[in-house]
Every structure is written in structure tokens, then in C-alpha cells.
Design a protein around this motif. Structure first.
Motif, mmCIF file in Angstrom:
data_model
loop_
_atom_site.group_PDB
_atom_site.id
_atom_site.type_symbol
_atom_site.label_atom_id
_atom_site.label_comp_id
_atom_site.label_asym_id
_atom_site.label_seq_id
_atom_site.Cartn_x
_atom_site.Cartn_y
_atom_site.Cartn_z
ATOM 1 N N LEU A 131 0.830 -1.198 0.000
ATOM 2 C CA LEU A 131 0.000 0.000 0.000
ATOM 3 C C LEU A 131 0.872 1.257 0.000
ATOM 4 O O LEU A 131 0.662 2.173 -0.803
ATOM 5 C CB LEU A 131 -0.924 0.003 1.220
ATOM 6 N N ILE A 132 1.844 1.303 0.882
ATOM 7 C CA ILE A 132 2.720 2.471 0.975
ATOM 8 C C ILE A 132 3.529 2.642 -0.308
ATOM 9 O O ILE A 132 3.724 3.769 -0.795
ATOM 10 C CB ILE A 132 3.656 2.346 2.192
ATOM 11 N N GLU A 133 3.961 1.548 -0.891
ATOM 12 C CA GLU A 133 4.726 1.634 -2.144
ATOM 13 C C GLU A 133 3.888 2.250 -3.255
ATOM 14 O O GLU A 133 4.373 3.092 -4.021
ATOM 15 C CB GLU A 133 5.213 0.236 -2.557
ATOM 16 N N LEU A 145 7.001 8.688 7.213
ATOM 17 C CA LEU A 145 7.393 8.601 8.621
ATOM 18 C C LEU A 145 6.175 8.123 9.411
ATOM 19 O O LEU A 145 5.039 8.196 8.953
ATOM 20 C CB LEU A 145 7.837 9.972 9.138
ATOM 21 N N GLY A 146 6.429 7.653 10.620
ATOM 22 C CA GLY A 146 5.333 7.215 11.485
ATOM 23 C C GLY A 146 5.009 5.765 11.297
ATOM 24 O O GLY A 146 5.645 4.887 11.862
ATOM 25 N N ASN A 147 3.960 5.492 10.487
ATOM 26 C CA ASN A 147 3.552 4.125 10.157
ATOM 27 C C ASN A 147 3.145 3.334 11.398
ATOM 28 O O ASN A 147 3.539 2.193 11.587
ATOM 29 C CB ASN A 147 4.663 3.399 9.403
ATOM 30 N N LYS A 148 2.333 3.970 12.254
ATOM 31 C CA LYS A 148 1.855 3.308 13.465
ATOM 32 C C LYS A 148 0.622 4.044 13.984
ATOM 33 O O LYS A 148 0.276 5.118 13.488
ATOM 34 C CB LYS A 148 2.950 3.323 14.537
ATOM 35 N N ALA A 149 -0.028 3.472 14.981
ATOM 36 C CA ALA A 149 -1.139 4.150 15.636
ATOM 37 C C ALA A 149 -0.584 5.152 16.637
ATOM 38 O O ALA A 149 0.367 4.852 17.369
ATOM 39 C CB ALA A 149 -2.025 3.138 16.351
ATOM 40 N N ALA A 150 -1.160 6.344 16.655
ATOM 41 C CA ALA A 150 -0.620 7.372 17.536
ATOM 42 C C ALA A 150 -1.603 8.510 17.714
ATOM 43 O O ALA A 150 -2.523 8.700 16.912
ATOM 44 C CB ALA A 150 0.692 7.917 16.964
ATOM 45 N N SER A 151 -1.388 9.296 18.754
ATOM 46 C CA SER A 151 -2.067 10.570 18.913
ATOM 47 C C SER A 151 -1.489 11.547 17.906
ATOM 48 O O SER A 151 -0.262 11.611 17.717
ATOM 49 C CB SER A 151 -1.848 11.099 20.335
ATOM 50 N N HIS A 203 -6.121 4.407 -3.273
ATOM 51 C CA HIS A 203 -5.458 3.113 -3.061
ATOM 52 C C HIS A 203 -5.984 2.375 -1.829
ATOM 53 O O HIS A 203 -5.720 1.172 -1.671
ATOM 54 C CB HIS A 203 -3.948 3.319 -2.946
ATOM 55 N N LEU A 204 -6.714 3.071 -0.969
ATOM 56 C CA LEU A 204 -7.242 2.442 0.243
ATOM 57 C C LEU A 204 -8.588 1.757 0.028
ATOM 58 O O LEU A 204 -9.071 1.047 0.912
ATOM 59 C CB LEU A 204 -7.388 3.495 1.351
ATOM 60 N N LYS A 205 -9.185 1.938 -1.130
ATOM 61 C CA LYS A 205 -10.516 1.373 -1.360
ATOM 62 C C LYS A 205 -10.589 -0.131 -1.100
ATOM 63 O O LYS A 205 -11.560 -0.612 -0.497
ATOM 64 C CB LYS A 205 -10.987 1.704 -2.778
ATOM 65 N N PRO A 206 -9.603 -0.929 -1.510
ATOM 66 C CA PRO A 206 -9.697 -2.373 -1.244
ATOM 67 C C PRO A 206 -9.627 -2.737 0.239
ATOM 68 O O PRO A 206 -9.980 -3.854 0.618
ATOM 69 C CB PRO A 206 -8.481 -2.946 -1.992
#
Length: 409
Positions: A131-133, A145-151, A203-206
């Protein structure tokens, strides 16, 4: 107190004050979400020791909360209310499968979410590599950057300086069905951030993700970063016609204030007004109510209860926000016409005393007041959709697919 000279044949207006995350405990399915015992209002009042909300108290909030949670809310002594308007009051259960923003709003507009949203795992890396690619390739980015759950505020502090240096956007998620992108308005560019969100949304639709959220910020170094009010949500469309769609199709006006238009993917909206911060949201709402024609809906999301205080577990901030909200009801009352009705409600809970930083599965208040409202306790409502059905009946619209009106209860 009310606008004089209103014709008895005039079509009324509906004003929806949506207090984002203002739960009042008691959800019967809370254990399924890991939220047993959560009670946003009750725990704020208990931990703070006092909560001065005389207008909401007069309108029935504390009685509704006690019916929902089974416990008396310990607010302490209240000031004299500044509004004396007849009200119906009770609480609503959520039947949607999630406890997220989209589900709560859509359900109260007559469309419960009966399917499961997609979610990302909370730990690094949250997002699938492929997805990121795809997103980076189309957007011309070297990475994220990031790539995690966060505030949101915490992750901007963590990666803000690196973001400015590298040009890589900060991507993160939460317990909601969301993909969020934070970027600097000046160094990255607001238009570029919005374009990136559009690429991500495609790209997030699937993955069946509810929303992509642009989170622009400003500031030059750690400790100075601050999110701006140019947030923009890219939402999937509701799976069926909502109250807003039906109102627009039947010639009525639907005026959204704050993030309402984004949550409904711009569907059913005739006028969208941006605003942020509790004071500005109130000021804009009052201005729109002053100017809204008959046969209209003014729908405001007061996001600070969720974004600023609930998720950050700020009990004092939440309490002060409730007291401020209560005080502004006195400014609304003189603007009401004879056939207007006002709803006060919420889309889910976000108990600031509870574990973690996620929303909490709770019942929400439903208060309906206006010059012609017949006072009553309307008890437990089986779905948030009862609000939408009630509004539809008041406005003379065709019945919605779900919900039971309490207009004449």
C-alpha cells in the motif's frame, strides 16, 4: 425569548448540536469493545468533583444519564439556568458495528453501519508495504514517517523536525478506521497534502477504510508544532440515503458547520461552513441559525470534546468545554423560531478517565427542545436513527428507512 411573528403554516427548522464523543455510559454491548464501565460524563463529574452545567441539567441531561448508566451524576451545586425551554430527553443505543465517527453520524441520520470497517494494526508497521509503495510511487515520495497508531499531536512532535528535513509525510492510524497524513503547511504545502490524501484514498478502497484525514500543521521545531484548522476528511459515502440527502432532494437546505460535510462525503449538503475550536464553532453556528431559512437543517460537529480532550484524556479540559458549551445555549435560545427544534446528542463516547486513548462504546444523550416541544422522558431509544426519523417527521419529509420517531411521544 423566541422570534415573534412566525406563521403557523411556516415550515420549521432543525438544529443538531453534535457533541463529538459525549457518552453517558451504559452501553449493553460495551464489553464486546473492551469498554465495560466507561462513562464519559459520569467519570468527568466524579473525578473533577463539580460540573456547572445548569442549562443542560434543566433540559434533562442528568436524568437521561442516570437512566443510561444507572448511577446519579455527581455534578455538585448548579447555577440558575438561563434558558427555560420545554424539552424531551432520553438516551440512544448504537446499533452500528463500530464506535467510530462515521458510523455514529450516519446512524443518527438514518443509516446504521451494519458492515465491518477495515482497520490497521496499531504497532509498527501499521500499513501494508504494498500500500505504501503504491502511494509513494504515484505521489513521487521517497517514503513516509510514522507508520503506526498514535495521537496526532504526539506523532507530530516525534517526527515534525524530520518531516521538515526529509519531506516525508507523517502517516499514522488509530483505533478508528482511518489513514491520517500530517504535513507542514509551508514546507510540504497544503495543496500537496490534499493531493496526497486523494491518492491515498484511491489506493485504500480495497481495505474498506472509512476515512483519510489531512492533518496540516505549522511551527519550525519541537515544542512549537501546532495543527492548523485546515484539516480535511476524505470519507467514503454512506451506503444509503441519509436524512441530509432526503432533505436536499425535497428542496430543503442543509447547512453543515465544522467537519459534518466531510463525514458525509459532501452528500446532502447545500452549504458547508468551515470552523474549528469550540468558541468559533459556536459563533458560526449562531450566525447560520440567524440566517437559515425555514425548511432547513443546521448541523454542527463540536469536535473538541473528542479530538482535544477525549483522546488526550484531558478531564479538566473536557469539563471546562462542557461548561462553556452549556453557557452558549443561552445565546441560541433567542434565535429560535416558533416551529424550530434543537437536538443535542453525540456520536459515541470517549471517556477521558478510561484506559488507552480510544473511543468508548457508550449510550449517548438525546435532548430535543423548542417552543412547541411537549416535555417528556422518552427513555431508551433502540438506535441513533430515532433522531433522524424524528427530524424527518418534523420537517414533513418522507420516512427514513430506519428509526422510530419520538416527535409526539
Amino acid at each position: 425569548m423566541f422570534t415573534k411573528g412566525t406563521s403557523m403554516t411556516e415550515k420549521g427548522r432543525v438544529i443538531i448540536l453534535m457533541m463529538d464523543s459525549f457518552g453517558i455510559g451504559g452501553a449493553k454491548d460495551a464489553e464486546r469493545f473492551g469498554d465495560q464501565g466507561a462513562d464519559t460524563l459520569g467519570h468527568i463529574a466524579e473525578q473533577r468533583g463539580h460540573l456547572n452545567i445548569p442549562n443542560l441539567t434543566y433540559l434533562g441531561l442528568l436524568r437521561a444519564a442516570q437512566a443510561s448508566s444507572g448511577k446519579e451524576v455527581q455534578t455538585g451545586e448548579q447555577s440558575i439556568p438561563s434558558i427555560l425551554i420545554p424539552a424531551k430527553y432520553g438516551y440512544m443505543k448504537e446499533v452500528s458495528k463500530g464506535k467510530d465517527t462515521s458510523s455514529g453520524h450516519w446512524e443518527m441520520a438514518g443509516v446504521p453501519v451494519t458492515f465491518d470497517w477495515g482497520y490497521f494494526k496499531p504497532d509498527y508497521p501499521s500499513f501494508p508495504k504494498e500500500l505504501i509503495e503504491k502511494i509513494c510511487q504515484e505521489a513521487g515520495l521517497e517514503g513516509i514517517l510514522g507508520n503506526k497508531a498514535a495521537s496526532g499531536t504526539v506523532i507530530i512532535e516525534e517526527f515534525g523536525e524530520e518531516h521538515i528535513q526529509t519531506g516525508k509525510p507523517i502517516c499514522y492510524t488509530s483505533a478508528d478506521s482511518v489513514f491520517q497524513i500530517a504535513a507542514h503547511e509551508k514546507h510540504f504545502g497544503l495543496d500537496r497534502l490534499y493531493k496526497l490524501c486523494e491518492i491515498a484514498f484511491k489506493h485504500l478502497k480495497p481495505y474498506n477504510i472509512a476515512r483519510v484525514i489531512a492533518r496540516p500543521f505549522e511551527g519550525e521545531k519541537k515544542g512549537e508544532f501546532k495543527r492548523t484548522k485546515n484539516r480535511h476528511d476524505y470519507s467514503v459515502t454512506p451506503p444509503a440515503q441519509t436524512l441530509l440527502d432526503v432533505m436536499k432532494e425535497n428542496g430543503g437546505q442543509v447547512i453543515s458547520v465544522g467537519k459534518i460535510a466531510d463525514i458525509f462525503a459532501q452528500q446532502g449538503i447545500t452549504k458547508a461552513v468551515k470552523a474549528s475550536g469550540l468558541e468559533e464553532l459556536w459563533n458560526v453556528t449562531l450566525e447560520e441559525v440567524k440566517n437559515a431559512p425555514d425548511n432547513s437543517i443546521v448541523f454542527t460537529n463540536f469536535v473538541d470534546f473528542d479530538m482535544t480532550w477525549g483522546h488526550r484524556r484531558d478531564v479538566e479540559g473536557y469539563a471546562q468545554g462542557l461548561e462553556y458549551f452549556d453557557s452558549r445555549l443561552a445565546d441560541l435560545a433567542p434565535l429560535l423560531k416558533e416551529k424550530d427544534i434543537v437536538f443535542i446528542t453525540a456520536d459515541h463516547g470517549c471517556d477521558p478517565t478510561y484506559k488507552g486513548t480510544d473511543h468508548t462504546r457508550e449510550n449517548v444523550p438525546v435532548i430535543m427542545f423548542g417552543p412547541r416541544v411537549q416535555p417528556a422522558f422518552i427513555g431508551e431509544r433502540e438506535s441513533y436513527a430515532d433522531l433522524g426519523q424524528t427530524a424527518a417527521e418534523h420537517l414533513g419529509l418522507p420516512p427514513l428507512q430506519t428509526g422510530k420517531s419520538f416527535l409526539h411521544d
